[in-house]
Design an enzyme around this catalytic site. Structure first.
Site, PDB file in Angstrom:
ATOM      1  N   SER A  83      34.662  64.269  48.426  1.00 30.33           N
ATOM      2  CA  SER A  83      35.006  63.678  47.126  1.00 30.33           C
ATOM      3  C   SER A  83      33.744  63.085  46.520  1.00 30.33           C
ATOM      4  O   SER A  83      32.779  62.784  47.247  1.00 30.33           O
ATOM      5  CB  SER A  83      36.026  62.554  47.351  1.00 30.33           C
ATOM      6  OG  SER A  83      36.175  61.747  46.199  1.00 30.33           O
ATOM      7  N   TYR A 130      38.722  54.348  50.955  1.00 26.87           N
ATOM      8  CA  TYR A 130      38.660  55.787  50.681  1.00 26.87           C
ATOM      9  C   TYR A 130      37.202  56.252  50.677  1.00 26.87           C
ATOM     10  O   TYR A 130      36.860  57.279  51.274  1.00 26.87           O
ATOM     11  CB  TYR A 130      39.327  56.064  49.334  1.00 26.87           C
ATOM     12  CG  TYR A 130      39.400  57.517  48.949  1.00 26.87           C
ATOM     13  CD1 TYR A 130      40.076  58.439  49.738  1.00 26.87           C
ATOM     14  CD2 TYR A 130      38.805  57.977  47.773  1.00 26.87           C
ATOM     15  CE1 TYR A 130      40.145  59.782  49.378  1.00 26.87           C
ATOM     16  CE2 TYR A 130      38.879  59.307  47.398  1.00 26.87           C
ATOM     17  CZ  TYR A 130      39.548  60.207  48.207  1.00 26.87           C
ATOM     18  OH  TYR A 130      39.620  61.529  47.836  1.00 26.87           O
TER      19      TYR A 130
HETATM   20  C1  8X3 Z   1      38.345  61.650  44.047  1.00 29.22           C
HETATM   21  C2  8X3 Z   1      39.266  60.556  43.792  1.00 29.22           C
HETATM   22  O1  8X3 Z   1      39.455  58.064  43.525  1.00 29.22           O
HETATM   23  O2  8X3 Z   1      37.244  58.919  43.724  1.00 29.22           O
HETATM   24  O3  8X3 Z   1      38.606  62.163  45.326  1.00 29.22           O
HETATM   25  O4  8X3 Z   1      38.445  59.304  41.698  1.00 29.22           O
HETATM   26  S1  8X3 Z   1      38.546  59.145  43.176  1.00 29.22           S
END
Ligand code: 8X3
Length: 254
Positions: free
Chosen positions: A139, A152
């Site tokens: 991500s 996260y």
């Molecule tokens: C991406 C989600 O929360 O970083 O995986 O926008 S965020």
């Protein structure tokens, strides 16, 4: 012989879109996830479209379950050339000072240890194929931190570290490692999981954003990276919607 691609977290979102797309590219897809009913629907859809897929019920947090995935891979009708580590997710948006240990534990177990467990288990089959590709769906949170996203981001930074380390360690062997870092992707479930089923909070994340990414956009990136000639390694692909220039720079209308 048909090449086999394994996609974890295939029951929804980016995983389901990737399974559909890889089947359309000619792979026999092993669609792995916990929810057997969702997988059955996905496999039926892929088959109806002329593709090949097999559902494999699998929880990436379980050694036993992942052993079952390895067995399914051994029975698959061709060499396993592609693994897409997609299973993952976010829980909560609390500051570090009050973050839930349970949420952080879940995020670490699924995103980080899930990637580790599945990759370790399937490396022999990928290497035996003569040209294996390992995709890690991390991500932009694996590259940048943001308020409330500590748990996260910590998990995604760890996934990014796994991808980079693995690429170094596998250099010289017939294996490549690709890291995909999506920004804002509007999927059915990411926000619902993060906000414990609160649909309004989940929808607010994308409110007014003209054109957040959708799962198919990310599947497109994964498929492109994974179908380059085998001597080409796309180390990292960062993809965001045009309206998101950076984690905190999001254009909204209305
Ligand atoms: C991406 C989600 O929360 O970083 O995986 O926008 S965020």
């Amino acid at each position: 012989m048909t090449s086999v691609a394994i996609v974890t977290g295939a029951s929804s979102g980016i995983g389901a879109a990737t399974a559909r797309r890889l089947a359309a590219e000619g792979f026999h897809v092993l669609a792995a996830a916990r929810r057997a009913d969702r997988l059955a629907d996905l496999v039926a859809e892929i088959t109806a479209a002329g593709g090949q897929a097999t559902a494999v019920t699998c929880d990436v947090t379980s050694d036993e379950s992942v052993a079952g995935l390895v067995e399914a891979a051994a029975r698959a009708p061709g060499p396993v050339t592609l693994l897409v580590n997609n299973a993952g997710g976010a829980r909560g948006l609390d500051p570090v000072e009050s973050g839930s240990i349970d949420d952080w534990q879940w995020m670490y177990d699924v995103n980080v240890l899930g990637t580790l467990r599945v990759t370790q288990a399937l490396l022999p089959a990928l290497e035996a194929s003569g040209a294996g590709t390992i995709v890690v769906v991390s991500s932009t949170a694996g590259l940048t931190v943001y308020e409330g996203g500590g748990g996260y981001a910590a998990a995604k930074h760890a996934q990014t570290a796994i991808a980079g380390t693995l690429r170094l360690e596998l250099c010289g062997r017939p294996l490549r490692v690709i890291e995909i870092d999506p920004g804002m992707v509007k999927t059915d479930e990411f926000g619902l999981v993060r906000f414990d089923g609160d649909a309004d909070r989940a929808a607010a994340v994308y409110a007014g954003v003209p054109g957040p990414l959708v799962a198919e956009d990310v599947a497109d990136c994964i498929a492109w990276c994974a179908t380059r000639p085998e001597h080409v390694n796309v180390d990292r692909l960062v993809v965001r919607p045009r309206a998101q220039a950076a984690q905190h720079k999001v254009h909204r209308v209305g």
